[in-house]
Every structure is written in C-alpha cells, then in structure tokens.
Design an enzyme around this catalytic site. Structure first.
Site, PDB file in Angstrom:
ATOM      1  CE  LYS A   1     -63.798  92.264  46.203  1.00  0.00           C
ATOM      2  NZ  LYS A   1     -62.657  93.190  46.188  1.00  0.00           N
TER       3      LYS A   1
ATOM      4  CE  LYS B   1     -62.628  87.372  39.693  1.00  0.00           C
ATOM      5  NZ  LYS B   1     -62.372  88.748  40.139  1.00  0.00           N
TER       6      LYS B   1
ATOM      7  CE  LYS C   1     -54.889  89.720  44.256  1.00  0.00           C
ATOM      8  NZ  LYS C   1     -55.640  90.496  43.454  1.00  0.00           N
TER       9      LYS C   1
END
Ligand code: TYM
Length: 334
Positions: A114, A196, A199
C-alpha cells in the site's frame, strides 16, 4: 453468550465487495456462525488509512451491512456492528502500540504494497493498521478468525502481540487461530491471474463485484485471461485456468479434481460460460436481497445499534482487564 468458542472477523467497507471477499470470508462466516459465538465487524476505521470520499464511505458501510445480512448472517444470533461505534477498538490499539515495534509493522507485506500504491499518503495509521486489527480480534477473546490468505501475516502479528502482552503482564488475551480455507482463500484477478482479485482494481473486468448482474458476470468470465493449450487442469503454469477451476469448485461445492473430470476434453469457451453461470446463480439472489434490505436504512441502523451495544459490553470487559494489568487507576464512578 452461549458456552461456545468465539469467532471474530471483519471486512472493510471500502468499496463493493468481490467474489474473492465472498469466498475468502463471507461464505465461511455464514458456514461457521452457528458453531461459535460469532462477531462480525465492519472495519470502517481501517478504511480511513487510505483516502476515502466521505459520502462513499457512508454508502459503502450500509452496503456492507446489507450484504452481511443478505449472505445469511443473522443479527439475532451473531453480533454485527461498525468498528467506529465501539470506542474500545481505538483504545486498545493505544495500549497494544506500547508492545509493538515499528520494525515489525514496516515489514508487513500489505504495508509495503500500500505504501507503493498510495505513495502520496503513507500515513501513521496505514502503518498501524495491523495493530488496530489485533485489537479488533483480542478485545473479544476470539478463538477463531476466518480470513482470506492475504490476512495471514496480520493474524500472525496478532498472535505475537497477544503472547507478548500475556508474557509481560500475565494471562490476558486468548491467542487466536486463523481459519483460512483451501483453494478459495486466494482468488486471483480475471485479467492478471498472478495478482489477487481486489475490489480497488481500476480495471472493472479484473473482478466480479457482488453487485454485478448475471449477464455482466458471464461476460467477464468469457473475457477472463487463460492460456492457449485448452486443458482444464490445475497447474502452476496455468494460473488463469487454475483460478477459474477454484472459483467454479467453490461456487458449486465440488472438489477441484471433480471439476477437472467434469470438463475433461471440453473447450475453454464452454467452461468459462459454466463458471459464469454457476457464480451468477449464487450471487444473484444475494444481490436481490441486498437491494431489498438497502431500502430500509432504519432497520440497518437498528442492526448496527444493537450489535454495537452487545459488542461494547464484551469489549469493555477486556479493556478493563487490560487497563488494570498495565497499572492504570480505574476512574472513580459517580
Ligand atoms: P478486506 O476488507 O480487504 O477483505 C475482507 C476479507 O476478504 C478476504 N479477501 C480475499 N479472499 C480470497 N481471495 C481474495 N482475492 C480476497 N481478497 C480479500 C480478506 O482476506 C478478508 O478476510 N484487514 C481486513 C479487515 C479486518 C479484519 C479484522 C479481518 C479488520 N479487522 C479483524 C479479520 C479480523 C481487510 O482489510 O479485509
């Protein structure tokens, strides 16, 4: 609380969930909820670690509440609540921060990923994210935590922090076990099967959202990236097809080897349509139910209120114990 073990899990209301979230988490929540005293949070404070549009966050919080219910979580039997409604989560985080080292947080894979993705906003909360997550779990003395494979490292840190605190201050927390279920614990992107499914992916064809209509679901699976050899088998050299087999197996409750047998000698095109239809068959009734639930905000508010009241009681008990152990003077009441 009944004399059962305790289960805790949470999901971030940071967007519309994908079938990855469903298979890695929600489906297991439903399966396990009656065997445990089950507690399911909406990790809304966690979402603030990256920039959120305030109106979207509120909307997504109702969406997720409705989705929990539409997936079969029962607010009478299970505790369903928003993390921000129970102040003890932030309070325990402060205490656990005193036994957590920056080095172990900066080594977390999710923090590293992140930090690259949100390079303009690497804030303290992003780094502290796993400590808030440990607080979520330890406050309820959870025995079991169902999550997808991407949360395994955070669960390990939670166990380390519980053990470290217990060693320093005496038995306080139950050391929780993760529950990570097989091949559905890591569902991959449909367009880049070595990533992965997420969303927050900018490419809408990379994931199936829990809001996708059946025709969209089938279309996205038809476009899913595969290889050129037309063998429907699980193999490290065939990440696209392996992912589709895992998805089909999870949605139809079949084993991977049964799926391989079922589609032996068949073409990719036919298989992709079958996967799309199997997914749509499960997702569509959930989507319809969620739409119905979303039309009654006051009911959703009442679910969150009663969940938060019950959660506060349990969390308060653990937090008082923690405050006593570390030597804080209890406040004089009245
Ligand atoms: P979140 O909101 O990113 O994801 C919710 C759950 O979905 C799982 N998941 C997946 N499973 C399979 N395949 C995928 N592609 C996939 N993507 C996501 C996640 O592993 C997770 O179980 N930090 C957590 C939320 C959280 C939490 C907690 C979880 C906060 N506090 C305490 C457990 C206990 C998260 O961001 O999940």
């Amino acid at each position: 609380m009944e004399n059962k073990k305790t289960l805790f899990s949470a999901v971030q209301p940071s967007g519309i969930l994908t079938i990855g979230n469903y298979l890695g988490a929600l489906k297991n929540f439903k399966k396990l909820q009656d065997d445990y005293n089950s507690i399911f949070a909406l990790a809304d404070l966690h979402t603030l670690t990256v920039r959120q549009e305030p109106e979207n966050l509120r909307k997504n919080t109702y969406e997720l509440t409705a989705l929990y219910l539409a997936c079969g979580l029962d607010p009478e039997r299970s505790i369903i609540f928003a993390q921000s409604h129970v102040p003890m989560h932030a309070e325990l985080t402060w205490i656990l921060n005193t036994v957590t080292y920056p080095g172990e947080l900066s080594r977390m894979t999710q923090f590293k990923d992140k930090s690259i993705k949100h390079v303009d906003n690497v804030n303290m909360a992003l780094m502290d994210y796993p400590v808030l997550m440990a607080s979520d779990i330890l406050l309820y003395q959870a025995d079991l935590v169902p999550v997808g494979a991407d949360q395994k490292q955070h669960l390990e840190l939670t166990r380390d922090l519980a053990e470290r605190f217990n060693n320093r201050f005496g038995e306080t927390f139950i050391v929780p076990e993760p529950y990570i279920s097989g091949s559905a614990a890591r569902i991959m992107s449909l367009t880049e099967p070595d990533h992965k499914m997420s969303k927050s992916d900018a490419n809408l064809n990379a994931f199936i959202s829990m809001n996708d209509e059946p025709s969209v679901i089938v279309k996205k699976f038809k476009r899913a990236v595969t290889d050129s050899d037309n063998k429907i088998i699980v193999s490290p050299e065939k990440p696209g097809i392996t992912n589709l087999i895992n998805i089909y197996a999870a949605f139809t409750e079949k084993t991977v080897s049964d799926v391989e047998k079922e589609f032996e000698g068949k073409m990719y095109g036919e298989f992709k349509v079958a996967v799309g239809e199997a997914v749509a068959e499960v997702i569509e009734p959930i989507r319809q139910e969620k739409i119905k639930l979303l039309s009654d905000k006051s009911y959703l508010d009442s679910v969150l209120k009663s969940g938060a009241d019950r959660a506060k009681y349990l969390a308060g008990k653990t937090l008082s114990k923690v405050y006593k152990k570390v030597g804080l003077v209890p406040p004089v009441r009245g």
